[in-house]
Design a protein around this motif. Sequence first.
Motif, short mmCIF file in Angstrom:
data_model
loop_
_atom_site.label_atom_id
_atom_site.label_comp_id
_atom_site.label_asym_id
_atom_site.label_seq_id
_atom_site.Cartn_x
_atom_site.Cartn_y
_atom_site.Cartn_z
N PRO A 222 -11.88 17.59 -21.31
CA PRO A 222 -12.27 18.18 -22.61
C PRO A 222 -11.53 19.49 -22.87
CG PRO A 222 -13.98 18.57 -20.95
CD PRO A 222 -12.94 17.70 -20.30
N MET A 223 -11.45 19.87 -24.15
CA MET A 223 -10.86 21.16 -24.51
C MET A 223 -11.88 22.25 -24.20
SD MET A 223 -8.90 23.41 -25.51
CE MET A 223 -7.41 22.49 -25.79
N ALA A 224 -11.74 22.88 -23.05
CA ALA A 224 -12.69 23.91 -22.62
C ALA A 224 -11.90 24.97 -21.88
CB ALA A 224 -13.75 23.29 -21.71
N LEU A 225 -11.38 25.92 -22.64
CA LEU A 225 -10.45 26.91 -22.08
C LEU A 225 -11.10 27.84 -21.06
CD1 LEU A 225 -8.34 27.69 -25.26
CD2 LEU A 225 -7.51 26.60 -23.18
N ASP A 226 -12.44 27.90 -21.05
CA ASP A 226 -13.10 28.78 -20.09
C ASP A 226 -13.65 28.00 -18.88
OD1 ASP A 226 -14.93 27.39 -21.55
OD2 ASP A 226 -16.30 29.08 -21.90
N ALA A 227 -13.35 26.70 -18.80
CA ALA A 227 -13.98 25.88 -17.76
C ALA A 227 -13.41 26.17 -16.38
CB ALA A 227 -13.81 24.41 -18.10
N ASP A 228 -14.33 26.42 -15.45
CA ASP A 228 -13.91 26.70 -14.08
C ASP A 228 -13.99 25.43 -13.22
OD1 ASP A 228 -12.89 28.72 -12.46
OD2 ASP A 228 -14.83 28.94 -11.42
N ASP A 229 -14.44 24.35 -13.83
CA ASP A 229 -14.67 23.09 -13.13
C ASP A 229 -13.53 22.12 -13.46
OD1 ASP A 229 -15.58 20.67 -12.21
OD2 ASP A 229 -17.55 20.78 -13.16
N SER A 230 -12.85 21.62 -12.43
CA SER A 230 -11.70 20.74 -12.69
C SER A 230 -12.12 19.28 -12.84
CB SER A 230 -10.68 20.86 -11.56
OG SER A 230 -11.25 20.40 -10.35
N SER A 231 -13.43 19.00 -12.73
CA SER A 231 -13.85 17.60 -12.77
C SER A 231 -14.49 17.21 -14.11
CB SER A 231 -14.83 17.30 -11.63
OG SER A 231 -16.03 18.01 -11.84
N LEU A 232 -14.43 18.08 -15.11
CA LEU A 232 -15.02 17.74 -16.42
C LEU A 232 -14.23 16.59 -17.04
CD1 LEU A 232 -15.56 21.30 -17.96
CD2 LEU A 232 -17.22 19.87 -16.75
N SER A 233 -14.95 15.59 -17.57
CA SER A 233 -14.27 14.41 -18.13
C SER A 233 -14.97 13.94 -19.39
CB SER A 233 -14.29 13.27 -17.11
OG SER A 233 -13.60 13.65 -15.95
N VAL A 234 -14.18 13.44 -20.34
CA VAL A 234 -14.73 12.88 -21.58
C VAL A 234 -14.02 11.56 -21.88
CG1 VAL A 234 -15.51 14.99 -22.75
CG2 VAL A 234 -13.10 14.33 -22.88
N PRO A 235 -14.75 10.64 -22.54
CA PRO A 235 -14.12 9.34 -22.84
C PRO A 235 -13.34 9.36 -24.16
CG PRO A 235 -16.45 9.27 -23.37
CD PRO A 235 -16.19 10.66 -22.85
N GLU A 236 -12.50 10.36 -24.34
CA GLU A 236 -11.66 10.40 -25.54
C GLU A 236 -10.58 9.32 -25.44
OE1 GLU A 236 -10.15 14.39 -26.02
OE2 GLU A 236 -12.15 15.22 -26.33
N PRO A 237 -9.98 8.94 -26.58
CA PRO A 237 -8.98 7.85 -26.53
C PRO A 237 -7.83 8.15 -25.57
CG PRO A 237 -9.60 8.33 -28.79
CD PRO A 237 -10.23 9.41 -27.95
N ALA A 238 -7.36 7.08 -24.95
CA ALA A 238 -6.27 7.19 -23.97
C ALA A 238 -4.92 7.27 -24.67
CB ALA A 238 -6.31 5.96 -23.07
N ALA A 239 -3.90 7.60 -23.88
CA ALA A 239 -2.54 7.67 -24.43
C ALA A 239 -1.52 7.44 -23.31
CB ALA A 239 -2.29 9.02 -25.08
N TYR A 240 -0.29 7.17 -23.72
CA TYR A 240 0.83 7.21 -22.76
C TYR A 240 1.98 7.96 -23.42
CZ TYR A 240 2.49 3.01 -25.33
OH TYR A 240 2.89 2.13 -26.30
N GLY A 241 3.00 8.29 -22.65
CA GLY A 241 4.13 9.06 -23.16
C GLY A 241 5.32 8.18 -23.46
N ILE A 242 6.04 8.54 -24.51
CA ILE A 242 7.31 7.90 -24.84
C ILE A 242 8.35 9.02 -24.80
CG2 ILE A 242 8.63 6.58 -26.55
CD1 ILE A 242 5.83 6.02 -27.90
N ILE A 243 9.39 8.87 -24.00
CA ILE A 243 10.42 9.91 -23.93
C ILE A 243 11.74 9.32 -24.40
CG2 ILE A 243 11.51 11.68 -22.51
CD1 ILE A 243 9.22 11.36 -20.52
N LEU A 244 12.35 10.01 -25.37
CA LEU A 244 13.62 9.58 -25.94
C LEU A 244 14.71 10.57 -25.53
CD1 LEU A 244 12.36 8.83 -29.57
CD2 LEU A 244 12.61 7.19 -27.69
N PHE A 245 15.88 10.04 -25.24
CA PHE A 245 17.00 10.88 -24.83
C PHE A 245 18.18 10.59 -25.76
CE2 PHE A 245 14.45 9.86 -21.14
CZ PHE A 245 14.38 11.04 -20.42
N ASP A 246 18.71 11.63 -26.42
CA ASP A 246 20.01 11.46 -27.09
C ASP A 246 20.91 12.62 -26.71
OD1 ASP A 246 19.43 13.63 -28.73
OD2 ASP A 246 19.15 12.44 -30.55
#
Length: 273
Positions: A222-246
Amino acid sequence: MRKIIVITDIHLRSAGRDIIGLYPLKQLEKALIHVKKAHPDAEHLILMGDLTHSGHTEEFEMLKAAVKGYPIPITYMLGNHDKRNSFIKTFPKIPLASTGHLQTRIELGNDVLLCLDTLNGPPYPENQHNGILCKDRLDWLNKELDKSINKRVSLFMHHPPHNIGFPGMDKIKLKNSSDLFKIISQHSNICHIFTGHVHRTISGHTNGVGFSIFKSTCHQTPMALDADDSSLSVPEPAAYGIILFDDQSIIAHTEDYEIAIQSSSTSLDAMPD
Ligand SMILES: [Fe+2]
Ligand SMILES: [Fe+2]
């Protein structure tokens, strides 16, 4: 333009076991189907670590079955949730670096992609999720950079070497990042760092290079800039990366395919004012 795909933080768990209501294998399968349909021209698929949730051989076997016959060449990387010996047992034909780590060089025209193994272990201390690049791995990187003097280089690693502004996650970044940044300062052809581990889309600039971080195919942070806990999780939509090179640029897109599946494209020209 040349194209590669990055899928990260798959976190496979044995059959029937979920993570906050999400089933990691189903989540991965959705991503693989989407990539195959949308990007048959991708030259490479990098799986950027946390392939499994617990590092069990059974979980790596699930991955092996899921990617069997996949039409895009795959490079595997390890994260803090993985165990190198279980990976090697399951994928005995995947070549390791001479140091015994899962480090790989990919050539893509004038680009060199160096995939680093930041898994801290063995031994794997409980709840120690930092990354590490030991002397052997850093020596490998230096040798590969010596072979890449006239090339543009991107680094791929599971753990970010820099802070991202979440105190909990910053505690478990790459532990010896100063060693890596020293090498980066000596090689002006290193242009970008791609990482996972944080389960969010983040970009920025550090120590003279750009960086991009991709979301997980499963649970997100989650977007939690003050969170001290590294295990916070939310079921927001997943994604993958696309990298283009020119010739000019390295371009990082994030494909939020779960949102894209739900919404059909509409031309703005066709909409009333
Ligand atoms: Fe992860
Ligand atoms: Fe991780």
